[in-house]
Structures are given as C-alpha cells and as structure tokens.
Design an enzyme around this catalytic site. Structure first.
Site, mmCIF file in Angstrom:
data_model
loop_
_atom_site.group_PDB
_atom_site.id
_atom_site.type_symbol
_atom_site.label_atom_id
_atom_site.label_comp_id
_atom_site.label_asym_id
_atom_site.label_seq_id
_atom_site.Cartn_x
_atom_site.Cartn_y
_atom_site.Cartn_z
ATOM 1 N N LYS A 187 -7.513 47.518 -35.969
ATOM 2 C CA LYS A 187 -6.620 46.578 -36.663
ATOM 3 C C LYS A 187 -6.652 45.273 -35.874
ATOM 4 O O LYS A 187 -6.010 45.138 -34.847
ATOM 5 C CB LYS A 187 -5.197 47.145 -36.702
ATOM 6 C CG LYS A 187 -4.385 46.744 -37.918
ATOM 7 C CD LYS A 187 -4.154 45.252 -38.073
ATOM 8 C CE LYS A 187 -3.007 44.740 -37.239
ATOM 9 N NZ LYS A 187 -2.916 43.272 -37.238
ATOM 10 N N GLU A 395 6.380 35.117 -20.156
ATOM 11 C CA GLU A 395 4.995 34.804 -20.521
ATOM 12 C C GLU A 395 5.012 33.749 -21.626
ATOM 13 O O GLU A 395 5.495 34.002 -22.734
ATOM 14 C CB GLU A 395 4.280 36.064 -21.005
ATOM 15 C CG GLU A 395 2.804 35.819 -21.271
ATOM 16 C CD GLU A 395 2.077 37.040 -21.816
ATOM 17 O OE1 GLU A 395 2.619 37.704 -22.713
ATOM 18 O OE2 GLU A 395 0.962 37.329 -21.340
HETATM 19 P P1 NAD Z 1 1.118 40.870 -30.435
HETATM 20 O O1 NAD Z 1 1.809 41.915 -29.662
HETATM 21 O O2 NAD Z 1 1.924 39.944 -31.266
HETATM 22 O O3 NAD Z 1 0.051 41.508 -31.441
HETATM 23 C C1 NAD Z 1 -0.999 42.332 -30.986
HETATM 24 C C2 NAD Z 1 -1.483 43.180 -32.137
HETATM 25 O O4 NAD Z 1 -0.429 44.079 -32.511
HETATM 26 C C3 NAD Z 1 -1.842 42.421 -33.404
HETATM 27 O O5 NAD Z 1 -2.960 43.030 -34.018
HETATM 28 C C4 NAD Z 1 -0.608 42.605 -34.263
HETATM 29 O O6 NAD Z 1 -0.877 42.490 -35.643
HETATM 30 C C5 NAD Z 1 -0.213 44.018 -33.909
HETATM 31 N N1 NAD Z 1 1.189 44.357 -34.155
HETATM 32 C C6 NAD Z 1 2.262 43.537 -34.214
HETATM 33 N N2 NAD Z 1 3.388 44.244 -34.470
HETATM 34 C C7 NAD Z 1 3.008 45.535 -34.568
HETATM 35 C C8 NAD Z 1 3.715 46.751 -34.804
HETATM 36 N N3 NAD Z 1 5.030 46.772 -34.993
HETATM 37 N N4 NAD Z 1 3.007 47.898 -34.813
HETATM 38 C C9 NAD Z 1 1.679 47.907 -34.599
HETATM 39 N N5 NAD Z 1 0.948 46.788 -34.382
HETATM 40 C C10 NAD Z 1 1.611 45.618 -34.362
HETATM 41 O O7 NAD Z 1 0.228 40.100 -29.378
HETATM 42 P P2 NAD Z 1 -0.593 38.770 -29.600
HETATM 43 O O8 NAD Z 1 0.391 37.666 -29.721
HETATM 44 O O9 NAD Z 1 -1.610 38.986 -30.669
HETATM 45 O O10 NAD Z 1 -1.397 38.656 -28.222
HETATM 46 C C11 NAD Z 1 -0.879 38.045 -27.100
HETATM 47 C C12 NAD Z 1 -0.366 39.079 -26.123
HETATM 48 O O11 NAD Z 1 -1.409 39.990 -25.800
HETATM 49 C C13 NAD Z 1 0.075 38.471 -24.813
HETATM 50 O O12 NAD Z 1 1.274 39.057 -24.409
HETATM 51 C C14 NAD Z 1 -1.058 38.837 -23.863
HETATM 52 O O13 NAD Z 1 -0.675 38.893 -22.513
HETATM 53 C C15 NAD Z 1 -1.454 40.177 -24.390
HETATM 54 N N6 NAD Z 1 -2.820 40.507 -23.974
HETATM 55 C C16 NAD Z 1 -2.998 41.442 -22.982
HETATM 56 C C17 NAD Z 1 -4.281 41.739 -22.527
HETATM 57 C C18 NAD Z 1 -4.519 42.735 -21.420
HETATM 58 O O14 NAD Z 1 -5.655 43.145 -21.241
HETATM 59 N N7 NAD Z 1 -3.505 43.133 -20.670
HETATM 60 C C19 NAD Z 1 -5.374 41.092 -23.093
HETATM 61 C C20 NAD Z 1 -5.146 40.152 -24.089
HETATM 62 C C21 NAD Z 1 -3.859 39.878 -24.534
#
Ligand code: NAD
Length: 506
Positions: A187, A395
């Site tokens: 996804k 963050e």
């Molecule tokens: P997000 O949490 O908003 O979304 C991530 C994914 O989760 C997306 O595909 C989104 O559609 C999905 N999602 C959202 N709500 C959901 C739910 N209730 N159930 C299941 N899936 C759901 O994150 P983002 O804004 O896309 O990415 C940024 C974040 O990702 C930052 O916090 C960053 O630090 C983190 N990140 C971490 C790493 C790592 O390796 N630790 C790498 C990249 C990004």
C-alpha cells in the site's frame, strides 16, 4: 477490464495515464471505480488520477497473495533469487522512467531520483544472494536425537509505505520478503503511488507468478487500515509516522500479525570541538536539508560544542546561501519542494511556532524565484532554543533545524537521549575515543561517525524507543520476514516411551 501494463508517462506535460492497482498479476481499476488525484509538488498541478482502493480491493489482493503463498514458499530459493535478479535488470532498463515518475510525484530533484532508482538493484541483488543462504541452526539436545530449526516465511506480508522514499522503501522490505518466500501486498502512500505501479509492471515482466506481488493504492484510513486489519496478513512492515505506527499495531494485534515498525525521529548531529568544521557543516546541511528535510533520520537537532558555535554558524550560513532550491527538473537544483500542501502548511506552522520559541537565524520563508504553486520552503535554522521547545522535540519533517550548544559529554548525552525518538545520530570530530564513548551512550538504532547517512542494503536500519521495532536491511532483517520451526528427530528409530526431556520416567 484487465491489462498487463500500467502508467504511461508524458514527461513534457508532466502527466501520467492509466494508473491502476495491480492485483493477481493484472492491472485493474478499484472495485468502487473511485479515484483521487496525485499532484506534482513542484507546481501543485495534478499528474494523474489514482485508484482509490478500499477493503474490497484489499480482500482481493490478500486472497491472491494467500492462494499462491505455499507454492511460492516451496519454489526453489535459487529460482526466487533468479526472479529478483531479473527484476533488478528490469529496473535498470527502465531507470529513467522510474526516476522521472519518482521526481514528479515525490518532489525529489531529478538527479537525486536518478541516484535513488540507480541504487535499487543493490537491494534486489543483496536479497537474491541471500535467498539460498539464510537458514536455521542445529541444537545439542540430550539423547540420541537430532534437533534443528528451519526458517520459514510468514506467508502473506503487507508493506505500508510512506511518501518520502516511495520506491526505495517499498523495495527494501519487499526484496527480503520475496527472497525468503513470502508473498506481498503493498500500500503506497496516497501522495506517491506512481512508482509502485510502474514497479509492479516490471515485477510482472520479470516473470513473478501472478499473486506473489500486489499493489493497492488508496487512503491510509481505507486501504491501509483494511490491509493492516486483514486476518490473512501474517506480517506487516509499516514505515511511516509514529502516530500511524501505533494505529497499525493496534489493528495487527487483533489477528496477532508480526509487525516491523520503521517510524519517525528527531535525530542529533553532534559537532565536537576538534571537528573539521567544513565537513561538519556539510554533514549538518545534508542532515536537515536532504530531500527538503523529509527524511526519517534527518539531523534536525544540531548539537555544536560551545567553543566552535559561532564559527560553525558563520560557515553554516555561507553554505545555506549557496544551496539552490527550486523546481526539481531544473539544472543544478539541490533542494526541491515539500511533498504536498498539507506538509507545506505543517512545516510553515512549525516555523511560526519556532519564532516564539527561539531566534530565527536563517531562512523561514519562501525561496526567491521558486516556481508558483509549488511547495517550496527555505532551509531554516533557529538558535536560542530550549530543549523543551516543540521545534526541538517534535518531528517537523521539513528543512528546519535548531542549534544547541554543549560543553560536557554528560550534558550532551542527557539532552540527546531526552526524546521519545531514538533513530539515528551523526557524530563529527577527530578524537575517536571520545566519539565512540559518546556513541555508546546514545539511545539510537544507528550512528554515523564523520559521515552522513547513506542507506545500504547490508547495514541494519531501525530505531530504539518510539522510532520503531525490528530492523530493515542487513542480516537482521531476516527475522522480520521469517518464523522459526523447531524439529527434533529421534535417531533411535523408535519412541523411548515413558521418558521426559531429561530421560527420566514421566
Ligand atoms: P504516515 O504515517 O502518514 O503514512 C505512512 C503510510 O501509512 C501511508 O501509506 C499511509 O497511507 C498509511 N496509513 C495512514 N493511516 C493509516 C492507518 N490508519 N492504517 C494503515 N495505514 C495507514 O507517514 P508519512 O507522512 O507518509 O511519512 C512520514 C513519516 O514516515 C515520518 O514520520 C518519517 O520519520 C517516517 N519514516 C520512517 C522511516 C524509517 O525507516 N524509520 C523511513 C521513512 C519515513
């Protein structure tokens, strides 16, 4: 209608057509027929309409992945590796189109997107090489018995991906999952679905059996939540914010799925008084400006030793003055836009908060000459910020850093560790004993000394505390995609009835 090819990119118009989800080896529309727009963050204009998949589509994708899970598990590892290598060759062949899609959809400037896509085969090759090499162990047990463990795939694995490194993050979890015999349902993030759909086309062309790899696009609270909650999903790799990671963990708990969490961070870049200051400034700028600060390991807290703080700030200002911010497709761009209007509003709001919590030292506005409609923001630095300030603790996920000076290692370590996050740290200096003894005391999952973060398939990546659980990449990632089966064989050939584990009568 079902087709085997998705997405045609028109690079001049910066648009794409035919975005469809990939389920059971075919590209199809979402069952509801719904779509949503994905935009070019350089201009704010729509690139394509993307299928808005929901629970019905997720059910179909998971059913397909479940149907072929056993067959894929027992496909020779060497054959699975061969398919991963064929996929690596396909990625190389289509690198230019993939990079353009990634740049267009996510806002990575084109040269960076090309570099990232160019690296993807490394991950596929690494896991192809390991497919027939990871295994269990033999165990010494009492009696004439042979005892050993077998590593087995989990079955259907879900891969929920964020928007900051869409294709790399998809591949870094799907490559081990596939190599180790799992099937996948991906996804992508709603802001950046396009490269995943193009990649699905390459998976199909590489010869993977139908159903082994599936992509459902859609909103997190619809497609994402349905996938995380699906009872036939045995393992979930979630990369995203800590807040969503908690929600996904709760959904997974209902059916006891194994969960790998790669979450957020608030990482320190630590400059010791004997550091090469030009190098330190470069590492600091890479740390909080790379991909416009939208990096999980972004070094947004700059801990600079008090003796060199003023000199460091002078050099930092000069370096930021030379940073070219603008359209990612223009020559020489070093920093593109933020990914979306939502992210732009969020970062701007933190900058306003920062003005009340500290002193704005650099940036804070829209870069001069940035294209209209795009989500551009200047690199921004605050000084005189307390460790309790929101901009120092939360963050932001934008190019915004706060500078904190320190004098003793005890004071430094206490401030760095006083965070809910524990993802990563960069240390810069010359006294290796001092650097290593500080690194040992930091509560983080990864440390770079005199270098900036460079993600590699062979080094484990992940976080302590609320930055995550489990590890991606490296041999450690094997545990995220396998489960252990223990087997003991009685070599006497008959049951020695009436004895317990120690050989005594029951
Ligand atoms: P997000 O949490 O908003 O979304 C991530 C994914 O989760 C997306 O595909 C989104 O559609 C999905 N999602 C959202 N709500 C959901 C739910 N209730 N159930 C299941 N899936 C759901 O994150 P983002 O804004 O896309 O990415 C940024 C974040 O990702 C930052 O916090 C960053 O630090 C983190 N990140 C971490 C790493 C790592 O390796 N630790 C790498 C990249 C990004």
């Amino acid at each position: 209608m079902s087709v085997t090819q998705s997405l045609t990119l028109d690079p001049d118009a910066r648009t794409a057509e035919n975005a469809m989800i990939f389920v059971d080896g075919a590209f199809v529309a979402a069952a509801s027929g719904g779509t949503f727009p994905t935009v070019d963050p350089n201009t704010g204009k729509t690139i394509a309409q993307v299928p808005r998949a929901d629970g019905t589509d997720v059910d179909r994708a998971v059913a397909a992945a479940k149907r072929v899970a056993v067959e894929w598990q027992f496909t020779d590892a060497i054959a699975r590796a061969g398919l991963l290598r064929a996929l690596a060759a396909k990625v190389t062949e289509h690198a230019d189109e993939l990079a353009r899609l990634e740049a267009l959809d996510s806002g990575h400037y084109l040269a960076k997107a090309q570099e990232l896509v160019g690296a993807i085969p490394l991950w596929l090759d690494y896991w192809a090489s390991l497919a027939d090499k990871v295994g269990g162990r033999t165990i010494e047990v009492p009696g004439n018995k042979l005892s050993f463990t077998v590593l087995e795939p989990l079955g259907v694995t879900a891969h929920i991906v964020p928007w900051n490194y869409p294709l790399l993050i998809l591949v870094r979890s799907c490559a081990p999952a596939l190599a180790l015999g799992n099937t996948c349902v991906v996804k992508p993030a709603e802001d950046t679905s396009l490269s995943a759909l193009k990649f699905a086309e390459l998976v199909s062309e590489a010869g993977f059996p139908d159903g082994v790899f599936n992509v459902v696009t859609g909103y997190g609270t619809e497609a994402g939540a349905s996938l995380a909650a699906h009872p036939d999903v045995a393992g979930i790799t979630f990369t995203g914010s800590t807040e969503t990671g908690k929600a996904v963990t709760k959904l997974a708990a209902d059916h006891i799925a194994q969960v790998n969490l790669e979450l957020g961070g608030k990482s320190p870049t630590i400059v010791f008084p004997d550091a090469d200051l030009d190098d330190a400034v470069e590492a600091a700028v890479q740390g909080f400006c790379s991909h416009t600060g939208q990096v999980c390991v972004a070094g947004t807290r700059l801990f600079v030793h008090a003796d060199i703080r003023d000199e460091f700030l002078g050099k930092l200002t000069a370096r930021l003055d030379s940073t070219q911010v603008g359209d990612g497709f223009a020559d020489g761009t070093q920093m593109g836009p933020l990914v979306s209007q939502k992210q732009y509003d969020r970062v701007r709001s933190y900058i306003e908060t920062g003005k009340t919590e500290g002193t704005l030292h650099y940036g804070g506005g829209r870069p001069a000459g940035a294209p209209d409609g795009g989500y551009f923001i200047e690199p921004t630095v605050f000084v005189d910020v307390g460790h309790d300030a929101r901009i120092a603790r939360e963050e932001i996920f934008g190019p915004v850093a706060s500078v904190h000076s320190w004098s003793t290692e005890d004071e430094l370590v206490e401030a760095v560790n006083d965070s809910i996050y524990g993802l990563f740290a960069v240390l810069l200096g010359r006294d290796i004993t001092r650097l290593l003894s500080t690194a040992r005391r930091l509560q983080v999952g990864g440390v770079m000394i005199n270098d900036w973060f460079g993600e590699l398939p062979m080094t484990p990546h992940g976080g302590h505390k609320q930055s995550g659980t489990g590890r991606e990449e490296g041999l450690e990632a094997v545990h995220g995609y396998t489960q252990v089966k223990h087997v003991t064989v009685n070599l006497d050939g008959s049951l020695r009835a009436g004895t317990d584990w120690a050989g005594a009568p029951l």
